[in-house]
Design a protein around this motif. Structure first.
Motif, PDB file in Angstrom:
ATOM      1  N   GLN A 279      -9.421  -0.647 -12.497  1.00  0.00           N
ATOM      2  CA  GLN A 279      -7.961  -0.813 -12.665  1.00  0.00           C
ATOM      3  C   GLN A 279      -7.382  -1.703 -11.560  1.00  0.00           C
ATOM      4  O   GLN A 279      -6.163  -1.874 -11.470  1.00  0.00           O
ATOM      5  CB  GLN A 279      -7.262   0.553 -12.614  1.00  0.00           C
ATOM      6  CG  GLN A 279      -7.457   1.388 -13.869  1.00  0.00           C
ATOM      7  CD  GLN A 279      -6.306   1.233 -14.851  1.00  0.00           C
ATOM      8  OE1 GLN A 279      -5.681   0.182 -14.929  1.00  0.00           O
ATOM      9  NE2 GLN A 279      -6.047   2.272 -15.626  1.00  0.00           N
ATOM     10  N   MET A 280      -8.264  -2.265 -10.704  1.00  0.00           N
ATOM     11  CA  MET A 280      -7.877  -3.177  -9.606  1.00  0.00           C
ATOM     12  C   MET A 280      -6.900  -2.498  -8.629  1.00  0.00           C
ATOM     13  O   MET A 280      -5.986  -3.146  -8.099  1.00  0.00           O
ATOM     14  CB  MET A 280      -7.210  -4.472 -10.130  1.00  0.00           C
ATOM     15  CG  MET A 280      -7.759  -5.008 -11.415  1.00  0.00           C
ATOM     16  SD  MET A 280      -9.216  -6.016 -11.199  1.00  0.00           S
ATOM     17  CE  MET A 280      -9.625  -6.405 -12.908  1.00  0.00           C
ATOM     18  N   CYS A 281      -7.089  -1.195  -8.385  1.00  0.00           N
ATOM     19  CA  CYS A 281      -6.207  -0.482  -7.447  1.00  0.00           C
ATOM     20  C   CYS A 281      -6.739  -0.639  -6.022  1.00  0.00           C
ATOM     21  O   CYS A 281      -7.176   0.324  -5.388  1.00  0.00           O
ATOM     22  CB  CYS A 281      -6.119   1.001  -7.817  1.00  0.00           C
ATOM     23  SG  CYS A 281      -5.316   1.307  -9.391  1.00  0.00           S
ATOM     24  N   PHE A 282      -6.708  -1.866  -5.516  1.00  0.00           N
ATOM     25  CA  PHE A 282      -7.259  -2.154  -4.188  1.00  0.00           C
ATOM     26  C   PHE A 282      -6.221  -2.016  -3.072  1.00  0.00           C
ATOM     27  O   PHE A 282      -6.560  -2.048  -1.902  1.00  0.00           O
ATOM     28  CB  PHE A 282      -7.853  -3.572  -4.151  1.00  0.00           C
ATOM     29  CG  PHE A 282      -9.043  -3.745  -5.055  1.00  0.00           C
ATOM     30  CD1 PHE A 282     -10.155  -2.927  -4.929  1.00  0.00           C
ATOM     31  CD2 PHE A 282      -9.061  -4.716  -6.045  1.00  0.00           C
ATOM     32  CE1 PHE A 282     -11.265  -3.069  -5.752  1.00  0.00           C
ATOM     33  CE2 PHE A 282     -10.164  -4.873  -6.884  1.00  0.00           C
ATOM     34  CZ  PHE A 282     -11.266  -4.041  -6.739  1.00  0.00           C
ATOM     35  N   GLN A 283      -4.939  -1.883  -3.459  1.00  0.00           N
ATOM     36  CA  GLN A 283      -3.876  -1.779  -2.439  1.00  0.00           C
ATOM     37  C   GLN A 283      -3.560  -0.310  -2.181  1.00  0.00           C
ATOM     38  O   GLN A 283      -3.569   0.511  -3.106  1.00  0.00           O
ATOM     39  CB  GLN A 283      -2.590  -2.474  -2.924  1.00  0.00           C
ATOM     40  CG  GLN A 283      -2.757  -3.940  -3.296  1.00  0.00           C
ATOM     41  CD  GLN A 283      -3.268  -4.774  -2.143  1.00  0.00           C
ATOM     42  OE1 GLN A 283      -2.755  -4.689  -1.032  1.00  0.00           O
ATOM     43  NE2 GLN A 283      -4.302  -5.563  -2.388  1.00  0.00           N
ATOM     44  N   GLU A 284      -3.260  -0.009  -0.930  1.00  0.00           N
ATOM     45  CA  GLU A 284      -2.842   1.343  -0.576  1.00  0.00           C
ATOM     46  C   GLU A 284      -1.626   1.730  -1.425  1.00  0.00           C
ATOM     47  O   GLU A 284      -0.704   0.929  -1.591  1.00  0.00           O
ATOM     48  CB  GLU A 284      -2.463   1.346   0.913  1.00  0.00           C
ATOM     49  CG  GLU A 284      -2.334   2.714   1.506  1.00  0.00           C
ATOM     50  CD  GLU A 284      -2.069   2.677   3.004  1.00  0.00           C
ATOM     51  OE1 GLU A 284      -1.337   3.533   3.480  1.00  0.00           O
ATOM     52  OE2 GLU A 284      -2.599   1.765   3.687  1.00  0.00           O
ATOM     53  N   GLY A 285      -1.633   2.924  -1.983  1.00  0.00           N
ATOM     54  CA  GLY A 285      -0.501   3.394  -2.794  1.00  0.00           C
ATOM     55  C   GLY A 285      -0.694   3.206  -4.287  1.00  0.00           C
ATOM     56  O   GLY A 285       0.007   3.832  -5.085  1.00  0.00           O
ATOM     57  N   GLN A 286      -1.652   2.344  -4.690  1.00  0.00           N
ATOM     58  CA  GLN A 286      -1.890   2.174  -6.132  1.00  0.00           C
ATOM     59  C   GLN A 286      -2.676   3.373  -6.680  1.00  0.00           C
ATOM     60  O   GLN A 286      -3.525   3.938  -5.973  1.00  0.00           O
ATOM     61  CB  GLN A 286      -2.663   0.881  -6.394  1.00  0.00           C
ATOM     62  CG  GLN A 286      -1.834  -0.375  -6.196  1.00  0.00           C
ATOM     63  CD  GLN A 286      -2.618  -1.625  -6.570  1.00  0.00           C
ATOM     64  OE1 GLN A 286      -3.683  -1.895  -6.018  1.00  0.00           O
ATOM     65  NE2 GLN A 286      -2.090  -2.393  -7.499  1.00  0.00           N
ATOM     66  N   PRO A 488      -8.285 -11.249  -4.456  1.00  0.00           N
ATOM     67  CA  PRO A 488      -7.117 -11.002  -5.325  1.00  0.00           C
ATOM     68  C   PRO A 488      -6.776 -12.189  -6.227  1.00  0.00           C
ATOM     69  O   PRO A 488      -6.451 -12.014  -7.410  1.00  0.00           O
ATOM     70  CB  PRO A 488      -5.978 -10.724  -4.323  1.00  0.00           C
ATOM     71  CG  PRO A 488      -6.675 -10.230  -3.097  1.00  0.00           C
ATOM     72  CD  PRO A 488      -8.015 -10.900  -3.056  1.00  0.00           C
ATOM     73  N   GLU A 489      -6.893 -13.410  -5.703  1.00  0.00           N
ATOM     74  CA  GLU A 489      -6.503 -14.591  -6.517  1.00  0.00           C
ATOM     75  C   GLU A 489      -7.507 -14.868  -7.645  1.00  0.00           C
ATOM     76  O   GLU A 489      -7.184 -15.588  -8.596  1.00  0.00           O
ATOM     77  CB  GLU A 489      -6.335 -15.839  -5.621  1.00  0.00           C
ATOM     78  CG  GLU A 489      -7.592 -16.293  -4.880  1.00  0.00           C
ATOM     79  CD  GLU A 489      -7.777 -15.624  -3.516  1.00  0.00           C
ATOM     80  OE1 GLU A 489      -8.508 -16.201  -2.686  1.00  0.00           O
ATOM     81  OE2 GLU A 489      -7.192 -14.538  -3.292  1.00  0.00           O
ATOM     82  N   ASP A 490      -8.737 -14.292  -7.529  1.00  0.00           N
ATOM     83  CA  ASP A 490      -9.748 -14.547  -8.569  1.00  0.00           C
ATOM     84  C   ASP A 490      -9.798 -13.456  -9.639  1.00  0.00           C
ATOM     85  O   ASP A 490     -10.480 -13.588 -10.644  1.00  0.00           O
ATOM     86  CB  ASP A 490     -11.150 -14.660  -7.939  1.00  0.00           C
ATOM     87  CG  ASP A 490     -11.258 -15.887  -7.032  1.00  0.00           C
ATOM     88  OD1 ASP A 490     -10.515 -16.859  -7.286  1.00  0.00           O
ATOM     89  OD2 ASP A 490     -12.059 -15.855  -6.086  1.00  0.00           O
TER      90      ASP A 490
END
Length: 567
Positions: A279-286, A488-490
């Motif tokens: 789900q691409m939840c790589f950021q804190e809080g996702q 992230p950009e890819d």
């Protein structure tokens, strides 16, 4: 001629492919993705049989699990060939799996020494009660500072202890240094990399963090925890990161999937961690919620483990490379979600297929005051009450099976609301929307109900196989493979569908309050440790109230006879 040229030019356009083995509680899948576009090209699925030898026991056959992996690989390879896709384009294979499920096998024969004890299994309840009663203040969170977990039937350590104490073959193999322990990922990787001929005995940090033997701070097996559960450390697999080359595929060339020999297995994540990555939840809080056999809400908390004050677990989310930092998550785990659909189908015969459930529930559009708490394996987050059992309440003469079907879907949503509330309290930052995935998300009524009960939008990706995608991403991005970029950009743009809340918050709150009332009624149902008689059967005197009642009745009877004899 043109057709052949078109097919071969198609093959060139596809670029490197990455495959994933997704071994879940109720089925196994093998899926192949295009590493450049994240597009799913082909897959195959095989159902897995569960057995319930005694009340509360849940087992699966490790050989059937392995066979299902071979069958899925074989059939997918056939499908790829029919699509004129070159199998040799598969550059890596990832593994994702049902977590906590416990297997012990003989490293010399390669044979399992007992069935796999599934994560839902409750046979260790008396062990857990005994362990908790010995802790200072009867505290189920006694080991949480190291493990992030409460002492519970859910995790592998107590299942492994049960096998060592109760299965003679396991005990003997441990004593003679032939035993190997692993969760399903370890069993699959060991078998696929050669088994008794040099198979790799490993696991990754996400699966290890679900055993109660793993220190989530040092990221390794903890000698004190192993001593606490009396587990010899030499039977444990080596802990690796979630993204590195563990070994190469080494299976019989008789199988069509023999074409996969020599391909690196380079990704490994427990299913819920894999879905977080997918789900691409790589950021804190996702955060994401997966609706499978159970329901699992994970929120990325970054590089530091956050301990919950509201009944959530602290777990390793992923470690995408040997030299990369570990990332942690808070997790709300619900034991029964999709399993309630299977129960309505197999045990009650209310429905024939899961699709029928949506139609039946939609036809009434309400549970008509009926509430269903499916605590078949006790209550998991946020309560951790192994003594709870399932109840259906609020029944009237008007209630019919359609209302029960609706109540079953609502139960999944209410349980998600409970863990979301706990997560919002722990983080202090409420989620503004919920990303979802898993088999049950194809039920549109469920998704709408979920948005209504949470009072926030629910966002579902159009490609539902996020768990397998996460394992493929970990495998494809591993050092030495490097065909999938996680920058992230890819990362490819994901198309999704959004379900907005459609009822007023007051109605939602009223229904949720009634649900909480029903949950209270389900608690403390099985409170005493079973006392077995000589035949291994449970005695009626294991129930204290019943024991008092029977003894009291007998005394009254004796007293009455005595009085009658003296009158």
């Amino acid at each position: 001629m043109n057709g052949t040229m078109a097919a071969s030019s198609n093959r060139i356009m596809l670029g490197p492919l990455v495959a994933a083995i997704d071994q879940g509680t109720s089925s196994t899948r093998f899926l192949v993705f295009n590493s450049k576009t994240a597009e799913l090209l082909s897959h195959h699925q095989v159902e897995i049989k569960q057995s319930f030898p005694k009340e509360g026991w849940v087992e699966e056959d490790p050989k059937e699990i392995l066979q299902s992996v071979y069958e899925c690989m074989d059939r997918t390879c056939e499908k790829l060939t029919q699509l004129n896709i070159d199998i040799s384009n598969i550059k890596a294979i990832g593994v994702t799996n049902q977590r906590e499920t416990t297997i012990v096998w003989d490293k010399e024969t390669g044979e399992p020494l007992y069935n796999a004890i599934v994560w839902l299994d409750l046979r260790t309840q008396s062990t857990v009660e005994r362990l908790i009663s010995k802790t200072p203040g009867r505290n189920k969170n006694h080991l949480k500072h190291k493990t992030g977990l409460p002492i519970s039937t859910y995790f592998s350590a107590v299942k492994l202890k049960w096998l060592m104490d109760n299965v003679e073959e396991v005990h003997r193999a441990v004593v003679s240094k032939r035993a190997m322990f692993g969760t399903v990922d370890s069993w699959i990787i060991w078998c696929l990399t050669g088994g008794r001929s040099g198979g790799v005995h490993c696991t990754d940090v996400t699966n290890a963090s679900r055993t109660m033997l793993f220190n989530i701070h040092t990221l390794d097996w903890d000698p004190e925890l192993c001593k606490y559960f009396d587990i010899p450390m030499e039977i444990l697999p080596k802990v690796r990161s979630s993204s590195e080359i563990y070994g190469l595929m080494k299976i019989g060339s008789k199988l069509k999937s023999g074409a996969l020999n020599g391909i690196p297995i380079s990704g490994c994540l427990g299913d819920q961690s894999a879905a977080l990555v997918g789900q691409m939840c790589f950021q804190e809080g996702q955060a994401k919620n997966t609706y499978g056999t159970g329901c699992f809400l994970l929120r990325n908390t970054g590089a530091k483990p956050v301990m919950s004050d509201h009944g959530l677990l602290t777990t390793v989310a992923y470690k995408l490379g040997r030299d990369k930092p570990a990332c942690y998550a808070l997790e709300g785990s619900v034991a029964i979600a999709g399993a309630v659909v299977r129960w309505l189908q197999d045990n009650l015969g209310i429905i024939q297929t899961s699709e029928e459930l949506e139609k039946m529930a939609a036809s009434v559009g309400t549970s008509y005051g009926c509430y269903f708490v499916p605590a078949f394996s006790g209550l998991y987050a946020p309560y951790w009450e192994p003594s709870a059992r399932g109840i259906i309440c609020g029944l009237t003469q008007f209630t019919n099976r359609k209302h029960v079907a609706f109540a079953a879907l609502e139960a999944v949503c209410f349980q998600t609301r409970e863990i979301l509330d706990a997560m919002n309290q722990d983080s202090g930052i409420p989620l503004s929307q919920l990303q979802v995935d898993g088999g049950m998300t194809s039920n549109r009524l469920l998704m709408q109900l979920q948005a209504d009960i949470l009072c926030i939008p629910v966002v579902k990706p159009s490609m539902p196989e996020t768990t397998a995608l996460g394992a493929a991403m970990a495998a494809g991005s591993a050092e030495g493979v490097s065909v999938w970029s996680l920058r992230p950009e890819d990362l490819s743009e994901v198309t999704s569908e959004k379900f907005e809340p459609q009822i007023n918050p007051e109605e939602s709150e009223f229904r949720y309050a009634r649900w909480k009332k029903a949950v209270e009624k389900s608690k403390n149902w099985e409170t005493t440790e079973p006392v077995a008689n000589g035949n291994g059967e449970t005695s009626i005197f294991c129930s204290v109230p019943l024991g008092f009642y029977i003894i009291g009745s007998m005394l009254m009877l004796v007293g009455a006879k005595y009085i009658a004899g003296h009158s």
